[in-house]
Design an enzyme around this catalytic site. Structure first.
Site, PDB file in Angstrom:
ATOM      1  N   CYS B 132       0.450   3.902   0.743  1.00  0.00           N
ATOM      2  CA  CYS B 132       1.383   2.811   0.997  1.00  0.00           C
ATOM      3  C   CYS B 132       2.740   3.368   1.432  1.00  0.00           C
ATOM      4  CB  CYS B 132       1.554   1.949  -0.253  1.00  0.00           C
ATOM      5  SG  CYS B 132       2.772   0.640  -0.024  1.00  0.00           S
ATOM      6  N   CYS B 135       5.810   1.520   0.201  1.00  0.00           N
ATOM      7  CA  CYS B 135       6.224   1.782  -1.184  1.00  0.00           C
ATOM      8  C   CYS B 135       6.886   3.141  -1.316  1.00  0.00           C
ATOM      9  CB  CYS B 135       5.019   1.814  -2.122  1.00  0.00           C
ATOM     10  SG  CYS B 135       3.894   0.475  -1.916  1.00  0.00           S
ATOM     11  N   ASP B 136       6.254   4.164  -0.769  1.00  0.00           N
ATOM     12  CA  ASP B 136       6.580   5.526  -1.173  1.00  0.00           C
ATOM     13  C   ASP B 136       7.407   6.339  -0.183  1.00  0.00           C
ATOM     14  OD1 ASP B 136       5.242   5.067  -3.520  1.00  0.00           O
ATOM     15  OD2 ASP B 136       3.329   5.745  -2.737  1.00  0.00           O
TER      16      ASP B 136
END
Ligand code: FAD
Lengths: 78, 301
Positions: B132, B135-136
């Protein structure tokens, strides 16, 4: 006694948002570190949890990786 | 044991829209889902959902949530369905802790990211490997990263990372990048992006965290030092929970234009099906159709 809750998160991660909302809705106070910005706190999170996934939540030393509602409830006793 | 008229599995755009239609038709139903929002939570910039010129995934999911909360819908959130079984004319749905019975089902379980299946992938998950980018990506400020996959999501990851990372390797197994022409051109102009086509990842190595990858290009093994790895090689349908409906070669549940599967009383909607175009607005429309279809079916039962 109130437990000390620390959330390590990034601005963009949806599960971080959900986790923080969950804590707020349950009136749990927490400190939030944006590990996308704060290098030191990122290192701290990695050291504590041995991994880089966010959110990482530290509840009195107990580490929960990801938004695991059931475990949060259990550890927080709610 | 209670017998529902309908159980919707999944609360992405497909499942939630189905829920709104079922609620307005006053059906006796619940939604069982792992989370609310599904893949839409991970979309960053959405510019093709009618009514919003621009909205982020998490914001759109908030809107969805507000909308469904207008109705008194029972959502069993945080529950993963493990198995759907036939129970005479009806169906039995099991999660880890509970069992439910229902006359009809809508499967709206969407998709999940595909894994590379190479050495080191399991070991270093969340230890440098992520699926992701949204997200990261912020965790890799001034780091060297690899992005695997030159389709639209891979390119999207590269764009996000280009503002954060020090150096980006983009690795594609085919002989060309497959994403949108416009985005490819944009990426080719970024200095810190190095593109490898015709290249396969064979191993991810490290100590406590990812330290590098081994790739093969022209029969030659090359080692690249990376701190992080973004795997963006497509997705697979979450269709394993049911084995008595027909699926195509990609394991997508086959539905007709009324969202009926090959088994009576089982409907499916959205990305888990063979529907053309895996998009939010399409998934919503499919969810609406599936709910109306289930309603009609019950009427004549
Ligand atoms: C990075 C990214 C960017 C995107 N950008 C766009 C865009 O800009 N515009 C656009 O239109 N589309 C975009 N998409 C596609 C869009 O997100 C999907 O088409 C859409 O979310 C599909 O909806 P769905 O309801 O079918 O499935 P999903 O959204 O995948 O929802 C599936 C639901 O099922 C639940 N579930 C799965 N398995 C189980 C189980 N066993 N038990 C219980 N619950 C389960 C999940 O928790 C989830 O709630 C993007 C996708 C990605 C990944």
């Amino acid at each position: 006694m109130e437990k000390k809750v620390i959330v390590y998160s990034t601005k963009t991660c949806p599960y971080c948002k959900l986790a923080k909302e969950f804590l707020k809705n349950n009136n749990i106070e927490f400190i939030d570190y944006d590990v996308g910005e704060d290098r030191e706190k990122l290192e701290e999170m990695i050291k504590k949890s041995g991994q880089m996934g966010v959110p990482t939540i530290d509840i009195d030393g107990e580490i929960i990786v990801g938004f695991d509602k059931e475990r949060l409830k259990q550890v927080l006793g709610i | 044991m209670k017998l529902y008229e309908l159980i919707i599995i999944g609360a992405g755009p497909a499942g939630l829209t189905a829920g709104i239609y079922a609620a307005r038709k006053k059906m006796d139903f619940i939604i069982i889902t792992e989370d609310i929002g599904g893949m839409t939570k991970y979309s960053w910039d959405i510019e093709n959902y009618l009514g919003y010129q621009f909205i982020t995934g998490p914001e759109l999911v908030e809107k969805f949530r507000e909308h469904i909360n207008e109705f008194n819908v029972e959502i069993r959130e945080g529950q993963k369905v493990i198995e759907v079984l036939k129970d005479e004319e009806n169906f039995k749905i099991s999660t880890k802790t509970d069992t439910y019975f229902t006359k009809t089902i809508i499967i709206a379980t969407g998709r999940r990211p595909k894994e590379l299946n190479v050495k080191g992938e399991k070991e270093f998950r969340n230890k440098g490997i992520t699926y992701c980018a949204t997200c990261d990506a912020p965790l890799f400020r001034d780091k060297i990263v690899g992005v695997i996959g030159g389709g639209n999501s891979g390119l999207d990851a590269v764009l996000q990372l280009s503002r954060i990372a020090k150096k980006i390797y983009l690795i594609e197994i085919k002989d060309h990048l497959t994403g949108d022409f416009f985005v490819i051109n944009k990426i080719k102009k970024i200095d810190k992006v190095e593109i490898f086509t015709n290249t396969k990842v064979v191993e991810i190595y490290g100590d406590k965290f990812v330290q590098g990858i081994k790739i093969i290009k022209n029969n030659e093994i090359i080692e690249l030092k990376v701190d992080g790895l973004f795997v963006e090689i497509g997705s697979i349908p979450n269709s394993e929970i049911i084995d008595f409906v027909e699926k195509n070669q990609y394991n997508e549940i086959i539905v007709d234009c009324k969202n009926r599967t090959s088994h009576k009383g089982v409907f499916a909607a959205g990305d888990v099906t063979n529907v053309f175009a895996k998009q939010i607005i399409v998934a919503c429309g499919e969810g609406a159709k599936a709910a109306i279809s289930s309603f009609e079916y019950l009427k004549y039962l």
